[in-house]
Write an enzyme that holds these catalytic residues in place. Structure first.
Site, short mmCIF file in Angstrom:
data_model
loop_
_atom_site.label_atom_id
_atom_site.label_comp_id
_atom_site.label_asym_id
_atom_site.label_seq_id
_atom_site.Cartn_x
_atom_site.Cartn_y
_atom_site.Cartn_z
N ARG A 18 -4.42 -8.95 -9.40
CA ARG A 18 -5.37 -9.84 -10.05
C ARG A 18 -5.74 -9.25 -11.40
O ARG A 18 -5.82 -8.03 -11.54
CB ARG A 18 -6.67 -9.98 -9.24
CG ARG A 18 -6.51 -10.25 -7.77
CD ARG A 18 -6.06 -11.63 -7.45
NE ARG A 18 -6.86 -12.67 -8.08
CZ ARG A 18 -6.45 -13.94 -8.19
NH1 ARG A 18 -5.28 -14.29 -7.75
NH2 ARG A 18 -7.22 -14.85 -8.78
N GLY A 53 0.79 -1.22 0.00
CA GLY A 53 0.00 0.00 0.00
C GLY A 53 0.82 1.27 0.00
O GLY A 53 0.31 2.34 0.34
N ARG A 73 -13.34 -14.80 -11.62
CA ARG A 73 -12.93 -13.39 -11.58
C ARG A 73 -14.14 -12.46 -11.72
O ARG A 73 -14.19 -11.39 -11.12
CB ARG A 73 -11.97 -13.10 -12.75
CG ARG A 73 -10.67 -13.85 -12.68
CD ARG A 73 -9.73 -13.39 -13.81
NE ARG A 73 -8.62 -14.32 -13.99
CZ ARG A 73 -7.56 -14.40 -13.19
NH1 ARG A 73 -7.47 -13.60 -12.16
NH2 ARG A 73 -6.60 -15.26 -13.44
N VAL A 90 -3.83 -7.43 -20.13
CA VAL A 90 -3.05 -7.06 -18.94
C VAL A 90 -2.03 -5.96 -19.28
O VAL A 90 -1.34 -6.05 -20.30
CB VAL A 90 -2.31 -8.30 -18.40
CG1 VAL A 90 -1.33 -7.92 -17.30
CG2 VAL A 90 -3.32 -9.31 -17.89
N HIS A 129 2.19 0.35 -13.25
CA HIS A 129 2.99 -0.83 -13.56
C HIS A 129 4.47 -0.43 -13.55
O HIS A 129 4.83 0.62 -14.09
CB HIS A 129 2.59 -1.37 -14.95
CG HIS A 129 3.33 -2.62 -15.31
ND1 HIS A 129 3.05 -3.83 -14.73
CD2 HIS A 129 4.35 -2.84 -16.17
CE1 HIS A 129 3.85 -4.75 -15.22
NE2 HIS A 129 4.66 -4.18 -16.09
C1 GRF Z 1 4.02 -1.32 -7.32
O1 GRF Z 1 5.38 -1.40 -7.54
C2 GRF Z 1 3.27 -1.35 -8.63
O2 GRF Z 1 4.02 -0.93 -9.69
C3 GRF Z 1 2.96 -2.81 -8.79
O3 GRF Z 1 2.73 -3.27 -7.49
C4 GRF Z 1 3.50 -2.52 -6.57
C5 GRF Z 1 2.62 -2.14 -5.41
O4 GRF Z 1 3.35 -1.60 -4.35
N1 GRF Z 1 1.84 -2.95 -9.67
P1 GRF Z 1 2.62 -0.94 -3.09
O5 GRF Z 1 1.65 -1.98 -2.55
O6 GRF Z 1 1.90 0.29 -3.56
O7 GRF Z 1 3.72 -0.66 -2.12
#
Ligand code: GRF
Length: 221
Positions: A112, A33, A86, A165, A130
């Protein structure tokens, strides 16, 4: 060798937009988070004009549960293991988001695949982050993929969510140089620092209608 500079495109707003009403965000997370917290802090600083209505998480052990509590945010656990498909999970997610009057869905480390059930309920209002410069290295372990490919520039992308995705129009990207002695952990740490900068800005830009499909409209950098 000093770190090469990070490039953020489009740049972070110098003047953050004010909307008629604060954007009503629903954040979906599976992990620690940290992006949720970065968004919450940008709101607290008066930058991102928004309110986090609810956090949805799918893993009972995820750090995001504790973090949401610390930030005083309502959080709802929807454990994907208890769902037959899903689509059925996404129906419950949509119900929770609608109950909390969410208008923008912010996937912040949601691990997911989502379905048309979610995407069609919030047309053009679902964002994801991402840890790569999409369209390179979609899917899992993007940072490891980038290092294995030998790229010299890595980064992160906030984009609109489509069914495939890690696809969909780009909103903001940050390009992060790869250093000669980088490990997946060291590179991921530097990428995440940029994620925390670009996600609040990307939410504001998306709400202004600015993304890779818009060509510098009057509201767009
Ligand atoms: C992030 O690095 C994001 O790019 C990837 O999942 C990670 C989540 O990190 N999709 P956090 O839970 O916000 O610390």
């Amino acid at each position: 060798m000093p770190d090469a500079p990070v490039l953020i495109s489009p740049p972070l707003p110098a003047d953050w937009p004010r909307f008629e009403q604060p954007l009503k965000l629903g954040v979906m997370a599976s992990g620690s988070g940290s992006n949720l917290e970065a968004i919450a802090r940008a709101i607290d600083r008066g930058e991102l004009h928004a309110k986090i209505q609810v956090v949805v998480y799918n893993n009972p052990n995820a750090g995001v549960a504790e973090r949401s509590a610390r930030l005083g945010l309502p959080a709802v656990l929807l454990n994907h293991r208890h769902y037959p498909s899903r689509e059925v999970l996404d129906q419950d997610i949509v119900a929770v988001l609608q109950t909390h009057d969410v208008s923008w869905v912010i996937m912040a480390g949601w691990m997911r695949c989502v379905t048309a059930v979610l995407i069609d309920a919030f047309p053009n209002r679902v964002l994801n982050i991402h840890p790569s410069l999409l369209p390179s290295f979609p899917g899992l372990r993007a940072v490891e993929q980038a290092l294995a490919a030998g790229v010299t520039v890595a980064g992160c992308t906030v984009h609109h969510v489509e069914l495939a995705v890690d696809s969909g129009p780009v909103v903001v990207q940050a390009a992060v140089p790869v250093l000669p002695d980088d490990t997946p952990t060291s590179l991921q740490t530097r990428i995440q620092q940029q994620e925390h900068r670009i996600y609040p800005a990307a939410i504001a830009l998306a709400a202004l209608g600015c993304d890779a499909r818009t060509d510098g409209g009057t509201n767009c950098p």
